[in-house]
Design a protein around this motif. Structure first.
Motif, PDB file in Angstrom:
ATOM      1  N   SER A 277       0.933  -1.384   0.030  1.00  0.00           N
ATOM      2  CA  SER A 277       0.057  -0.132   0.082  1.00  0.00           C
ATOM      3  C   SER A 277       0.950   1.390  -0.215  1.00  0.00           C
ATOM      4  O   SER A 277       0.224   2.254   0.225  1.00  0.00           O
ATOM      5  N   ASN A 278       2.372   1.167  -0.203  1.00  0.00           N
ATOM      6  CA  ASN A 278       3.223   2.317   0.036  1.00  0.00           C
ATOM      7  C   ASN A 278       2.817   3.115   1.219  1.00  0.00           C
ATOM      8  O   ASN A 278       3.012   4.194   1.223  1.00  0.00           O
ATOM      9  N   GLY A 279       2.633   2.395   2.352  1.00  0.00           N
ATOM     10  CA  GLY A 279       2.661   2.983   3.671  1.00  0.00           C
ATOM     11  C   GLY A 279       1.161   3.735   3.972  1.00  0.00           C
ATOM     12  O   GLY A 279       1.166   4.112   5.017  1.00  0.00           O
ATOM     13  N   ARG A 280       0.221   3.544   3.013  1.00  0.00           N
ATOM     14  CA  ARG A 280      -1.055   3.964   3.180  1.00  0.00           C
ATOM     15  C   ARG A 280      -2.028   3.202   4.084  1.00  0.00           C
ATOM     16  O   ARG A 280      -3.054   3.691   4.717  1.00  0.00           O
ATOM     17  N   ILE A 281      -1.466   2.071   4.456  1.00  0.00           N
ATOM     18  CA  ILE A 281      -2.095   1.074   5.391  1.00  0.00           C
ATOM     19  C   ILE A 281      -1.161   0.789   6.472  1.00  0.00           C
ATOM     20  O   ILE A 281       0.008   0.291   6.099  1.00  0.00           O
ATOM     21  N   LYS A 282      -1.351   0.949   7.597  1.00  0.00           N
ATOM     22  CA  LYS A 282      -0.664   0.621   8.988  1.00  0.00           C
ATOM     23  C   LYS A 282      -1.471  -0.425   9.720  1.00  0.00           C
ATOM     24  O   LYS A 282      -2.768  -0.281   9.959  1.00  0.00           O
ATOM     25  N   VAL A 283      -0.754  -1.698   9.927  1.00  0.00           N
ATOM     26  CA  VAL A 283      -1.596  -2.706  10.495  1.00  0.00           C
ATOM     27  C   VAL A 283      -1.045  -2.857  12.017  1.00  0.00           C
ATOM     28  O   VAL A 283       0.296  -3.058  12.104  1.00  0.00           O
ATOM     29  N   GLU A 284      -1.816  -2.560  12.970  1.00  0.00           N
ATOM     30  CA  GLU A 284      -1.359  -2.771  14.428  1.00  0.00           C
ATOM     31  C   GLU A 284      -1.764  -3.874  15.000  1.00  0.00           C
ATOM     32  O   GLU A 284      -2.901  -4.359  15.047  1.00  0.00           O
ATOM     33  N   ILE A 285      -0.858  -4.954  15.292  1.00  0.00           N
ATOM     34  CA  ILE A 285      -1.321  -6.054  15.796  1.00  0.00           C
ATOM     35  C   ILE A 285      -1.148  -6.334  17.446  1.00  0.00           C
ATOM     36  O   ILE A 285      -0.407  -5.888  18.036  1.00  0.00           O
ATOM     37  N   TYR A 286      -2.199  -7.110  17.904  1.00  0.00           N
ATOM     38  CA  TYR A 286      -2.780  -6.862  19.225  1.00  0.00           C
ATOM     39  C   TYR A 286      -2.517  -8.355  19.524  1.00  0.00           C
ATOM     40  O   TYR A 286      -3.763  -9.082  19.606  1.00  0.00           O
ATOM     41  N   PRO A 287      -1.595  -9.136  20.176  1.00  0.00           N
ATOM     42  CA  PRO A 287      -1.718 -10.527  20.244  1.00  0.00           C
ATOM     43  C   PRO A 287      -2.200 -10.713  21.762  1.00  0.00           C
ATOM     44  O   PRO A 287      -2.343  -9.758  22.545  1.00  0.00           O
ATOM     45  N   SER A 288      -2.105 -12.047  22.348  1.00  0.00           N
ATOM     46  CA  SER A 288      -2.433 -12.401  23.417  1.00  0.00           C
ATOM     47  C   SER A 288      -3.828 -11.771  24.158  1.00  0.00           C
ATOM     48  O   SER A 288      -4.053 -11.546  25.330  1.00  0.00           O
ATOM     49  N   ALA A 289      -4.721 -11.714  23.184  1.00  0.00           N
ATOM     50  CA  ALA A 289      -6.282 -11.180  23.634  1.00  0.00           C
ATOM     51  C   ALA A 289      -6.380 -10.050  24.156  1.00  0.00           C
ATOM     52  O   ALA A 289      -7.010  -9.749  25.149  1.00  0.00           O
ATOM     53  N   THR A 290      -5.365  -9.040  23.986  1.00  0.00           N
ATOM     54  CA  THR A 290      -5.277  -7.818  24.510  1.00  0.00           C
ATOM     55  C   THR A 290      -6.462  -6.852  24.076  1.00  0.00           C
ATOM     56  O   THR A 290      -6.887  -5.746  24.784  1.00  0.00           O
ATOM     57  N   LEU A 291      -7.114  -7.266  23.076  1.00  0.00           N
ATOM     58  CA  LEU A 291      -7.797  -6.105  22.379  1.00  0.00           C
ATOM     59  C   LEU A 291      -9.190  -6.820  22.058  1.00  0.00           C
ATOM     60  O   LEU A 291     -10.190  -6.141  22.229  1.00  0.00           O
ATOM     61  N   SER A 292      -9.203  -8.308  22.229  1.00  0.00           N
ATOM     62  CA  SER A 292     -10.506  -8.912  22.323  1.00  0.00           C
ATOM     63  C   SER A 292     -10.436 -10.272  22.731  1.00  0.00           C
ATOM     64  O   SER A 292      -9.415 -10.694  22.534  1.00  0.00           O
ATOM     65  N   LYS A 293     -11.487 -10.642  23.466  1.00  0.00           N
ATOM     66  CA  LYS A 293     -11.383 -12.184  24.026  1.00  0.00           C
ATOM     67  C   LYS A 293     -11.356 -13.170  23.080  1.00  0.00           C
ATOM     68  O   LYS A 293     -11.833 -12.996  21.814  1.00  0.00           O
ATOM     69  N   PRO A 294     -10.687 -14.234  23.320  1.00  0.00           N
ATOM     70  CA  PRO A 294     -10.431 -15.136  22.151  1.00  0.00           C
ATOM     71  C   PRO A 294     -11.914 -15.536  21.576  1.00  0.00           C
ATOM     72  O   PRO A 294     -11.880 -16.088  20.381  1.00  0.00           O
ATOM     73  N   ASP A 295     -12.880 -15.962  22.454  1.00  0.00           N
ATOM     74  CA  ASP A 295     -14.241 -16.523  21.963  1.00  0.00           C
ATOM     75  C   ASP A 295     -15.227 -15.466  21.487  1.00  0.00           C
ATOM     76  O   ASP A 295     -16.301 -15.874  21.083  1.00  0.00           O
ATOM     77  N   VAL A 296     -14.851 -14.232  21.283  1.00  0.00           N
ATOM     78  CA  VAL A 296     -15.768 -13.173  20.644  1.00  0.00           C
ATOM     79  C   VAL A 296     -15.091 -12.182  19.715  1.00  0.00           C
ATOM     80  O   VAL A 296     -15.582 -11.246  19.113  1.00  0.00           O
ATOM     81  N   THR A 297     -13.759 -12.777  19.178  1.00  0.00           N
ATOM     82  CA  THR A 297     -12.974 -12.035  18.245  1.00  0.00           C
ATOM     83  C   THR A 297     -13.731 -11.843  17.021  1.00  0.00           C
ATOM     84  O   THR A 297     -13.855 -10.752  16.520  1.00  0.00           O
TER      85      THR A 297
END
Length: 350
Positions: free
Chosen positions: A67-87
């Protein structure tokens, strides 16, 4: 004469106005094209998990590069942003932009897709990923993902049974044992051979094993190492009675809001090819972790074809029929879907 001059002047003014509007429009487009769109990517695996390091992070980097830097993907591991069963639902609602979830973590959410997890369909993660995408492309399971923009699906590889000090050779060895299971499909399989199943995220299994809450786990090899369970379990039964599927999906509104060229970036990095590539990582690490258990001297039991094994065939088939009978989706013949899954499995065989 004055009329003609006024007419020429009006035309000149109109042309100038159009050029000005065009310039503003071009400037706005340039500004929009320079805008960085951030995508929040949530999953339950650890930061150092092989899937995060070798599949998700490279995927994010490739999307950013393409995307030539027009998209940035922020990764949140270890269920820090959503619980495993409701992602998945979090992605559907827009709480997150992209999420990874095992199909079985939400009971009844993907009942038709999970037919592909049953024994007799696949023997590797790569094969299951191919099966899932085949069924999706053929419209067999696509309705289950209609509320999101599907990116790709992965297979984890066959689940084994991993216990502390108790080798599992026959169904009788499992009677009364408390085994962590991934999903209702795995539960039907395990309960059919006498086990007591316990549902919990993989991240909770270490402390549960340590405290004796459970006697063993049903998992492929990769998470045995990723969640440090190899420190506790020392007996392993390879029996391909279940193969867990994962869905990686994106919020539909977020995807639709992207300009066409950025949609293409997402699409070019998605689909069956990406699902198979990610599943190959599962398969490779499964083999590596299995070999590490052999080298450590753990007890290894092999039951490679349980549906043709005299001790395992009848109870596993009963567990399969229990699951197929439990799927109550209008217009779906579960036996027919299972046959289609097996046919796809044969076509996808590695």
């Amino acid at each position: 004469m004055m009329y003609k001059l006024n007419k020429k002047l009006s035309a000149t003014i109109a042309m100038a106005s159009l050029l000005a509007l065009s310039a503003c429009s071009n400037q706005e487009a340039a500004t929009n094209s320079d805008e960085v769109i951030t995508l929040r990517f949530s999953h339950f695996m650890t930061l150092n998990d092989s899937m995060n390091k070798e599949a998700f992070e490279p995927w994010a980097r490739q999307v950013e590069e393409d995307s030539n830097g027009r998209i940035k993907v922020e990764i949140y591991p270890s269920a820090t942003l959503s619980k495993p069963d409701v992602t998945y639902d979090a992605a559907a609602k827009g709480t997150i932009d992209i999420g990874v979830q095992p199909h079985g973590y939400t009971s009844g959410r993907f009942p038709v897709s999970q037919i592909a997890e049953l024994p007799g369909v696949s023997e590797s993660g790569e094969q299951l990923s191919c099966v899932l995408h085949t069924l999706y492309d053929d419209g067999v399971i696509s309705n289950e993902y209609a509320d999101t923009h599907l990116l790709f699906m992965m297979g984890s590889g066959p689940h084994g049974i991993h216990t502390v000090d108790t080798p599992i050779r026959t169904p009788a060895d499992l009677k009364g044992m408390r085994i962590r299971r991934t999903s209702s499909v795995a539960a039907d399989m395990l309960e059919s051979v006498g086990a007591v199943t316990v549902g919990m995220p993989a991240s909770d299994t270490y402390t549960s094993l340590q405290r004796g809450v459970i006697d063993g786990v049903s998992l492929p090899w990769q998470p045995i190492q990723a969640f440090r369970l190899d420190e506790l379990v020392n007996s392993h039964t390879y029996i391909p009675f279940y193969n867990a599927a994962f869905v990686v999906t994106m919020n539909k509104d977020k995807y639709e809001s992207l300009p066409d060229d950025l949609k293409k970036v997402i699409d070019d990095n998605s689909g069956a090819q990406m699902g198979i590539k990610a599943s190959q990582i599962f398969d490779r690490v499964n083999a590596e972790v299995r070999q590490a258990a052999v080298d450590k001297g753990d007890t290894m039991v092999e039951i490679p074809d349980p549906l043709n094994d005299p001790a395992w065939k009848a109870p596993l088939e009963a567990g399969m029929q229990k699951y197929l009978s439990s799927v109550n989706v209008e217009g779906v013949d579960t036996q027919e879907v299972y046959e289609k899954a097996k046919a796809a499995g044969a076509a996808c065989k590695v």
